[in-house]
Design an enzyme around this catalytic site. Structure first.
Site, PDB file in Angstrom:
ATOM      1  N   ASN A 162      31.704  38.955  42.697  1.00 26.72           N
ATOM      2  CA  ASN A 162      31.348  39.373  44.059  1.00 26.72           C
ATOM      3  C   ASN A 162      30.355  40.522  43.912  1.00 26.72           C
ATOM      4  O   ASN A 162      30.753  41.639  43.618  1.00 26.72           O
ATOM      5  CB  ASN A 162      32.607  39.824  44.814  1.00 26.72           C
ATOM      6  N   TRP A 163      29.090  40.203  44.119  1.00 29.46           N
ATOM      7  CA  TRP A 163      28.057  41.233  43.928  1.00 29.46           C
ATOM      8  C   TRP A 163      28.095  42.289  45.023  1.00 29.46           C
ATOM      9  O   TRP A 163      27.471  43.346  44.890  1.00 29.46           O
ATOM     10  CB  TRP A 163      26.666  40.597  43.923  1.00 29.46           C
TER      11      TRP A 163
ATOM     12  N   GLU B 119      44.104  40.711  46.272  1.00 29.69           N
ATOM     13  CA  GLU B 119      43.335  41.912  45.947  1.00 29.69           C
ATOM     14  C   GLU B 119      43.988  43.126  46.593  1.00 29.69           C
ATOM     15  O   GLU B 119      43.750  43.411  47.772  1.00 29.69           O
ATOM     16  CB  GLU B 119      41.905  41.785  46.493  1.00 29.69           C
TER      17      GLU B 119
ATOM     18  N   GLY C  85      37.482  48.577  43.366  1.00 27.49           N
ATOM     19  CA  GLY C  85      36.429  49.561  43.144  1.00 27.49           C
ATOM     20  C   GLY C  85      36.943  50.939  42.760  1.00 27.49           C
ATOM     21  O   GLY C  85      36.187  51.904  42.729  1.00 27.49           O
TER      22      GLY C  85
ATOM     23  N   GLU D 296      36.902  44.646  52.561  1.00 26.97           N
ATOM     24  CA  GLU D 296      35.793  45.430  53.146  1.00 26.97           C
ATOM     25  C   GLU D 296      35.369  44.839  54.485  1.00 26.97           C
ATOM     26  O   GLU D 296      34.955  45.578  55.383  1.00 26.97           O
ATOM     27  CB  GLU D 296      34.618  45.498  52.142  1.00 26.97           C
TER      28      GLU D 296
ATOM     29  N   GLY E 108      34.355  42.392  41.155  1.00 27.78           N
ATOM     30  CA  GLY E 108      33.299  43.139  41.839  1.00 27.78           C
ATOM     31  C   GLY E 108      32.380  43.812  40.839  1.00 27.78           C
ATOM     32  O   GLY E 108      31.479  43.199  40.259  1.00 27.78           O
ATOM     33  N   GLY E 109      32.602  45.108  40.607  1.00 29.60           N
ATOM     34  CA  GLY E 109      31.710  45.925  39.775  1.00 29.60           C
ATOM     35  C   GLY E 109      31.350  45.293  38.443  1.00 29.60           C
ATOM     36  O   GLY E 109      30.170  45.297  38.043  1.00 29.60           O
TER      37      GLY E 109
ATOM     38  N   HIS F 174      37.545  39.402  52.868  1.00 30.86           N
ATOM     39  CA  HIS F 174      37.534  40.505  51.896  1.00 30.86           C
ATOM     40  C   HIS F 174      37.982  41.780  52.602  1.00 30.86           C
ATOM     41  O   HIS F 174      37.664  41.988  53.784  1.00 30.86           O
ATOM     42  CB  HIS F 174      36.122  40.672  51.308  1.00 30.86           C
TER      43      HIS F 174
HETATM   44  C1  PEP Z   1      36.108  42.888  44.923  1.00 30.51           C
HETATM   45  O1  PEP Z   1      35.217  43.414  45.562  1.00 30.51           O
HETATM   46  O2  PEP Z   1      36.560  41.803  45.306  1.00 30.51           O
HETATM   47  C2  PEP Z   1      36.610  43.573  43.723  1.00 30.51           C
HETATM   48  C3  PEP Z   1      37.659  43.105  43.120  1.00 30.51           C
HETATM   49  O3  PEP Z   1      35.896  44.682  43.303  1.00 30.51           O
HETATM   50  P1  PEP Z   1      36.123  45.508  41.922  1.00 30.51           P
HETATM   51  O4  PEP Z   1      36.246  44.480  40.833  1.00 30.51           O
HETATM   52  O5  PEP Z   1      34.890  46.335  41.798  1.00 30.51           O
HETATM   53  O6  PEP Z   1      37.377  46.295  42.096  1.00 30.51           O
END
Ligand code: PEP
Length: 246
Positions: free
Chosen positions: A8-9, A164, A170, A95, A229-230, A93
């Protein structure tokens, strides 16, 4: 069941950086034993679709509209995504739930329009830190999942779920493999009560998964992949996670 590793960019990238990243990932997954996708910002779908042509890399979107078409300025429909070869779309998500007010009902509708268009929704569920500390983790996650099951009926076996925990996204703070497995087993049981095909639903873990912790998380019996994500923005890290899923 093949594991799924989806990047997930988020709102990151530019034409030059995407080019380098996707080329490195496409090269690195030539012999990957799992399914790999990148969920990119909408303006870059065409670019990544071209870069991935002929490879095993699948294309994903980060969201979609719950409406089919019409006067919804700024929105992107499932049919539009489909035209660009999108195979997966993240829905719900944290966010989006947090900053864009997406409710359980909206998330469930988004999953439905994705499925109707032939796009696999990656439905995100997860509790906040306050909810975990208040002992409400199971209740919250079950409620989020129940809305999607209710709206999608027997089609529920076609979705991907991503557990999640919001406090792990993050933050560099990951759920322990045991904490994650406990929630994945709970979700599996909830899916089993809704469909006889619950075993083919991939339940991904997401939340600071990285090259160092991926193997122990992915070794859990109900963890069928990761939403990253990251670490999906750096090809070597993303490829190490993919290797851990083999
Ligand atoms: C995400 O945004 O779905 C995620 C898991 O981010 P990160 O890996 O950066 O925690």
């Amino acid at each position: 069941m093949k594991k799924l590793i989806a990047g997930n960019w988020k709102m990151n990238g530019n034409l030059a950086a995407n080019d380098a990243l996707v080329r490195a990932v496409v090269w690195g997954i030539r012999e990957a034993a799992c399914t790999v996708a990148v969920c990119v910002p909408a303006p870059y779908l065409a670019q990544v679709q071209m870069l991935r042509a002929g490879s095993q890399l699948e294309l994903g979107a980060q969201d979609l509209s719950q409406h089919e078409q019409g006067a919804y300025t700024g929105e992107v429909s499932a049919a539009m995504l489909k035209e660009f070869g999108v195979r997966y779309a993240i829905v719900g998500h944290s966010e989006r739930r947090q900053y864009h007010g997406e409710t359980d009902a909206v998330v469930a509708e988004k999953a439905k329009v994705a499925l109707a268009a032939g796009i696999t929704p990656i439905v995100c569920v997860g509790e906040t830190l306050a909810e975990r500390e208040a002992g409400r983790t199971e209740e919250v996650v079950k409620r989020q999942m129940a809305a999607v099951i209710h709206t999608n009926g027997h089609c529920i076996s076609e979705i991907v779920v991503a557990y999640e925990p919001v406090w792990a996204i993050g933050t560099g703070r990951t759920a322990t493999p045991e904490q994650a497995q406990q929630m994945h087993a709970l979700l599996r049981a909830q899916l089993k009560a809704a469909t006889e095909h619950a075993d083919r639903v991939r339940i991904l873990y997401g939340g600071s998964m990285n090259a160092g912790n991926a193997a122990s998380l992915l070794a859990q019996s109900d963890i069928d992949g990761g939403l990253i994500g990251g670490a999906s923005l750096k090809a070597p890290d993303f490829l190490q996670i993919i290797a851990a899923a083999a």
